[in-house]
Design an enzyme around this catalytic site. Sequence first.
Site, PDB file in Angstrom:
ATOM      1  N   SER A   9       9.136  25.620  45.415  1.00  0.00           N
ATOM      2  CA  SER A   9      10.328  26.369  45.817  1.00  0.00           C
ATOM      3  C   SER A   9       9.952  27.811  46.087  1.00  0.00           C
ATOM      4  O   SER A   9       9.483  28.522  45.195  1.00  0.00           O
ATOM      5  CB  SER A   9      11.395  26.295  44.714  1.00  0.00           C
ATOM      6  N   LYS A  23      16.679  33.923  58.252  1.00  0.00           N
ATOM      7  CA  LYS A  23      17.460  34.140  57.037  1.00  0.00           C
ATOM      8  C   LYS A  23      16.566  34.573  55.886  1.00  0.00           C
ATOM      9  O   LYS A  23      16.869  35.540  55.181  1.00  0.00           O
ATOM     10  CB  LYS A  23      18.213  32.858  56.690  1.00  0.00           C
ATOM     11  N   ASP A  74      14.665  22.421  55.042  1.00  0.00           N
ATOM     12  CA  ASP A  74      15.994  22.680  55.611  1.00  0.00           C
ATOM     13  C   ASP A  74      16.235  21.907  56.905  1.00  0.00           C
ATOM     14  O   ASP A  74      17.363  21.856  57.396  1.00  0.00           O
ATOM     15  CB  ASP A  74      16.166  24.183  55.873  1.00  0.00           C
ATOM     16  N   ARG A 109      24.094  23.393  57.423  1.00  0.00           N
ATOM     17  CA  ARG A 109      23.070  22.624  58.155  1.00  0.00           C
ATOM     18  C   ARG A 109      23.585  21.234  58.525  1.00  0.00           C
ATOM     19  O   ARG A 109      23.216  20.682  59.559  1.00  0.00           O
ATOM     20  CB  ARG A 109      21.773  22.548  57.348  1.00  0.00           C
ATOM     21  N   GLN A 166      12.027  30.094  46.648  1.00  0.00           N
ATOM     22  CA  GLN A 166      12.971  30.966  45.946  1.00  0.00           C
ATOM     23  C   GLN A 166      12.487  31.237  44.528  1.00  0.00           C
ATOM     24  O   GLN A 166      12.518  32.377  44.057  1.00  0.00           O
ATOM     25  CB  GLN A 166      14.356  30.322  45.921  1.00  0.00           C
TER      26      GLN A 166
HETATM   27  C1  S3P Z   1      14.460  29.601  50.982  1.00  0.00           C
HETATM   28  C2  S3P Z   1      13.767  28.601  50.392  1.00  0.00           C
HETATM   29  C3  S3P Z   1      14.190  27.198  50.408  1.00  0.00           C
HETATM   30  C4  S3P Z   1      15.214  26.925  51.501  1.00  0.00           C
HETATM   31  C5  S3P Z   1      16.277  27.972  51.560  1.00  0.00           C
HETATM   32  C6  S3P Z   1      15.683  29.358  51.776  1.00  0.00           C
HETATM   33  C7  S3P Z   1      13.954  30.976  50.858  1.00  0.00           C
HETATM   34  O1  S3P Z   1      14.774  26.868  49.183  1.00  0.00           O
HETATM   35  O2  S3P Z   1      15.793  25.660  51.324  1.00  0.00           O
HETATM   36  O3  S3P Z   1      17.175  27.697  52.627  1.00  0.00           O
HETATM   37  O4  S3P Z   1      14.389  31.874  51.611  1.00  0.00           O
HETATM   38  O5  S3P Z   1      13.105  31.205  49.988  1.00  0.00           O
HETATM   39  P1  S3P Z   1      13.872  26.469  47.917  1.00  0.00           P
HETATM   40  O6  S3P Z   1      12.980  27.594  47.647  1.00  0.00           O
HETATM   41  O7  S3P Z   1      14.852  26.263  46.804  1.00  0.00           O
HETATM   42  O8  S3P Z   1      13.164  25.221  48.310  1.00  0.00           O
END
Ligand code: S3P
Length: 446
Positions: free
Chosen positions: A183, A38, A331, A404, A185
């Site tokens: 994070s 993903k 996750d 999940r 993200q």
């Molecule tokens: C992700 C980062 C994680 C994860 C999410 C996907 C990503 O979140 O939980 O399912 O693709 O960068 P966080 O960055 O908020 O921890």
Amino acid sequence: MQEKGDVQVSVLATASHRLTLQGARSGLHGEATVPGDKSVSHRAAILGGIANGTTRIRNFLPATDCHATLEVMRGLGIQVDYTPDEVLVHGRGLRGLSESLRPLDCGGSGTTMRLIAGLLAGQPFYSVLAANAQLSKRPMDRVAVPLRLMGANIMGRSNGRYAPLSIVGGSLHGIQYKMPVASAQVKSAILLAGLFAEGPTEVVEPAPSRDHTELMLRAMGAQVSTDGNVVSIVPTSTLDSLDVRVPGDISSAAFLMAAAAIVPGSRVVIPGVGLNAGRVGILNVLLRMGAPLRLHNERLDNGEPVADIEIEYGQLRGTFISPEEVPGLIDELPILAVIATQVEGVTEVRGAAELRVKETDRIATTVTELRRMGAKIEALPDGFIVEGPVRLHGADVSSHGDHRLAMSLAVAALAADGETTVDDTACIDDSFPGFEQALEAIGVTL
Ligand code: S3P
């Protein structure tokens, strides 16, 4: 007539979005593939759109969340040719995006909203990012705060804490930003904005998180460097397009690994799984618990480590998951709770308060639903404690709309006596379309 009737029955079954499972009577065996990663799929779609030329993506994850990202890129003027075999993203270069006529709908995808916010911070036009009810409750100030520091104008409900967000970007300057939470993200949003900024941008993480963005940007020719927990980027004028083969998603593989680890007599192989250094926490924890787990055919694909995973049932023992380990398996914590119910001794997870702001409050929902099946599990403010082993019993449980949790409960059902019905399972398509077929491939009867 009969055929028509059958079709109607199956439509009704889908509409009810329930999954009914019996406890496994014998070991699970076989090979099951998991769909594309993903995180990598989102990044390939976004970065492909600002590259020069066409990025070809094979094994793109056909999940609701990743389709949301493709739609957002289309809204920004990028042509995307989608077929199940490959996705072609016709990049228009770093300055080629255009203002969307309509709000850009991120659906329920937090990765879409946060990464796209970083991208839009660098664009000299107005955008609105919309979210569904679930995503509208999740914090966005974690990206709004650093992106504002870089010069973007970001508004949202509760002073930018919640979606919908509106963004007017452009004229950014690089910053040095110490992230309050680890994070990927947030890190990725800042790096994406950093591509368009004046001067270098530096991000300091409390603990290293998945580095798919850094790997892909480097492969596209950007100057991104990593030194421990510090990642920096210098602005660039061009990104090269890529030919991406998305590896299998370890976060999806985790459900099949868990099923094999807790159903006696099982042996399961999952080929072609991505093993990014920031994602392999679940493998380390399973090994520490004593799981017979082996990697085969280890290789590098587009800079991402990939291998086939073989795992067998084992007599596992409980373990302590420390805060530093959490980003590497964030996750996988709901499915780890399920595994912990079946192992000897106590498993404790700390430093995982982030779980409270995922698709659901995953500490509360996991504890509530696993207790319905007889688990001995206690919530902590920043994690949980599970005492095992416990013979779970079938029950009526709910995913609360969290993909999940839905899959974790389905796996728990395999280790339970009797029948379990997991309600509200349409959300599984947010990350793992084909989950039921993958279970069937290892011998689960649905
Ligand atoms: C992700 C980062 C994680 C994860 C999410 C996907 C990503 O979140 O939980 O399912 O693709 O960068 P966080 O960055 O908020 O921890």
